[in-house]
Design an enzyme around this catalytic site. Structure first.
Site, PDB file in Angstrom:
ATOM      1  N   SER A  73       0.801  -1.245   0.000  1.00 38.14           N
ATOM      2  CA  SER A  73       0.000   0.000   0.000  1.00 38.14           C
ATOM      3  C   SER A  73       0.821   1.277   0.000  1.00 38.14           C
ATOM      4  CB  SER A  73      -0.909   0.028   1.225  1.00 38.14           C
ATOM      5  OG  SER A  73      -2.063  -0.713   0.977  1.00 38.14           O
ATOM      6  N   LYS A  76       0.499   3.454  -2.941  1.00 36.23           N
ATOM      7  CA  LYS A  76      -0.668   4.328  -3.183  1.00 36.23           C
ATOM      8  C   LYS A  76      -0.289   5.810  -3.173  1.00 36.23           C
ATOM      9  CE  LYS A  76      -3.807   0.942  -1.115  1.00 36.23           C
ATOM     10  NZ  LYS A  76      -4.412   0.482   0.130  1.00 36.23           N
ATOM     11  N   TYR A 198      -2.911  -2.385 -10.578  1.00 41.19           N
ATOM     12  CA  TYR A 198      -2.914  -2.126  -9.128  1.00 41.19           C
ATOM     13  C   TYR A 198      -2.113  -3.217  -8.389  1.00 41.19           C
ATOM     14  CZ  TYR A 198      -4.516  -2.018  -4.319  1.00 41.19           C
ATOM     15  OH  TYR A 198      -4.537  -2.021  -2.938  1.00 41.19           O
ATOM     16  N   TYR A 250      -4.779   4.600   7.928  1.00 45.83           N
ATOM     17  CA  TYR A 250      -6.121   4.000   8.004  1.00 45.83           C
ATOM     18  C   TYR A 250      -6.850   4.400   9.279  1.00 45.83           C
ATOM     19  CZ  TYR A 250      -3.802   1.406   4.361  1.00 45.83           C
ATOM     20  OH  TYR A 250      -3.098   1.086   3.254  1.00 45.83           O
ATOM     21  N   VAL A 268       0.918  -3.682   3.948  1.00 47.36           N
ATOM     22  CA  VAL A 268       0.741  -4.971   4.634  1.00 47.36           C
ATOM     23  C   VAL A 268       1.975  -5.871   4.626  1.00 47.36           C
ATOM     24  CG1 VAL A 268      -1.763  -5.297   4.590  1.00 47.36           C
ATOM     25  CG2 VAL A 268      -0.398  -5.984   2.631  1.00 47.36           C
TER      26      VAL A 268
HETATM   27  O1  DON Z   1      -4.769  -4.446  -2.038  1.00 47.94           O
HETATM   28  C1  DON Z   1      -4.261  -5.001  -1.076  1.00 47.94           C
HETATM   29  O2  DON Z   1      -4.944  -5.520  -0.195  1.00 47.94           O
HETATM   30  C2  DON Z   1      -2.753  -5.017  -0.970  1.00 47.94           C
HETATM   31  N1  DON Z   1      -2.151  -5.136  -2.259  1.00 47.94           N
HETATM   32  C3  DON Z   1      -2.248  -3.784  -0.296  1.00 47.94           C
HETATM   33  C4  DON Z   1      -2.899  -3.485   1.039  1.00 47.94           C
HETATM   34  C5  DON Z   1      -2.038  -2.801   2.004  1.00 47.94           C
HETATM   35  O3  DON Z   1      -0.832  -2.807   1.921  1.00 47.94           O
HETATM   36  C6  DON Z   1      -2.717  -2.202   3.169  1.00 47.94           C
HETATM   37  N2  DON Z   1      -1.758  -1.707   4.127  1.00 47.94           N
HETATM   38  N3  DON Z   1      -1.680  -1.758   5.292  1.00 47.94           N
END
Ligand code: DON
Length: 336
Positions: A73, A76, A198, A250, A268
């Site tokens: 993430s 982003k 994405y 978040y 994540v």
């Molecule tokens: O879309 C997703 O769920 C993952 N590729 C990225 C989510 C993420 O890193 C949230 N961060 N804490």
């Protein structure tokens, strides 16, 4: 800092402090590594690194700084910057809001009235943002993002195919969000190529030092402090840092703003970046996450760094001015 580490350790109070933080938190066992993307569950939970890059181009680092992991993430932030550059702020605001949700990163909620995703830092907003990256075909769009990463980091990057395909074959929740946004006309493009891009932007491999340099580039008006290359137009920086500040962590964003007080973003896979505008970029990598999806050691380290160096943006007693031997701000007197 690679082979310079030991020299820096003796010379620099910053290197000494991050080495001490690394030592104190390496035994912390709390948190669980992400497993909803099967490939991420294979990571060694003990990996731990901290890096700081200043706008002058100095880099301090400790721990597993060369270990490569997927950016997830944290991407982003940078893709939002690219979309702002591609489409302009006014158009972006018609497609993606800038309101914090107070919900988890993967919540399937759109703004009730406008049907926009709430902000570009949650998955729905990030998918909508990715759909706005310009390019004639999927290859050109991916190459534009890879080149964007290169400008921020200073070297070429690549997509980890096993993490990409692992998420592509299991990411049904993201797929559902994309369909919901298509239904409301918030995505024009075809769903699968948007999701592929994405998942690819999330599966780009970086190390902790790379992330610190990326954060330092944001701190340095969009100019990479190591290569002096412009990674993003300086006019986009204020918008990028604002959404990082209010939405980057978040449903922990409010407490983070309160305690740490600098724009940040987590992923994540266990990374966190934080930006001290005009001064430095900070990065921490440690895979075990708390219940909100933020790295447990990463949060602790950033809290301590902010406290030690007075980094909170609203800390009027900033130790930065003390160090220069100057008075922090003019004193206002009643009636004058
Ligand atoms: O879309 C997703 O769920 C993952 N590729 C990225 C989510 C993420 O890193 C949230 N961060 N804490």
């Amino acid at each position: 800092m690679g082979n310079q580490g030991e020299i820096e350790l003796i010379k620099s109070p910053i290197q000494g402090f991050i080495a001490d933080l690394h030592h104190r938190y390496q035994h912390l066992q709390d948190g669980v590594v992400a497993n909803y993307i099967p490939e991420l569950a294979k990571v060694n939970p003990k990996l731990f690194s901290i890096a700081i890059a200043t706008v002058n181009g100095d880099v301090y680092a400790v721990g597993d700084v060369d270990h490569l992991f997927t950016i997830q993430s944290i991407s982003k932030v940078f893709v939002y910057g690219q979309a702002l550059a591609d489409r302009g702020r006014d158009y972006m605001l018609t497609r993606v809001g800038v309101e914090p949700t107070g919900d988890a990163f993967n919540s399937i909620i759109l703004d009730e009235q406008s049907k926009r995703p709430h902000n570009p830092m949650v998955n729905a907003g990030a998918i909508a943002t990715t759909s706005l990256i310009k390019g004639n075909d999927p290859t050109e769009r991916l190459n534009r993002l890879l080149d964007m990463y290169r400008r921020y980091i200073g070297h070429d990057v690549f997509v980890d195919i096993s993490v990409f395909t692992s998420e592509r074959s299991t990411g049904h929740r993201n797929r559902a969000m994309a369909h919901l946004m298509l239904n409301f006309g918030m995505i024009d493009a075809q769903i699968e190529p948007v999701l592929d891009l994405y998942f690819q932007q999330c599966a780009v491999m970086v190390n902790c030092r790379d992330l610190a340099v990326m954060a330092a580039t944001l701190a340095n008006k969009g100019v990479n402090p190591l290569t002096q290359e412009t990674a993003v137009d300086s006019g986009c920086i204020k918008d990028i840092l604002s959404v990082m500040y209010t939405c980057g962590m978040y449903n922990f964003a409010g407490e983070w703003a309160y305690k740490v007080g600098i724009p940040a973003k987590s992923g994540v896979s266990g990374g966190i970046i934080a930006v001290v505008p005009g001064q430095m970029g900070i990065a921490v990598f440690s895979p075990p996450l708390d219940s909100r999806g933020n790295s447990v050691r990463g949060v602790k380290v950033c809290e301590e760094l902010s406290q030690e160096f007075g980094l909170h943006l609203f800390d009027c007693s900033s130790r930065f001015w003390d160090k220069l031997g100057m008075i922090a701000a003019p004193t206002f007197r009643n009636g004058n």
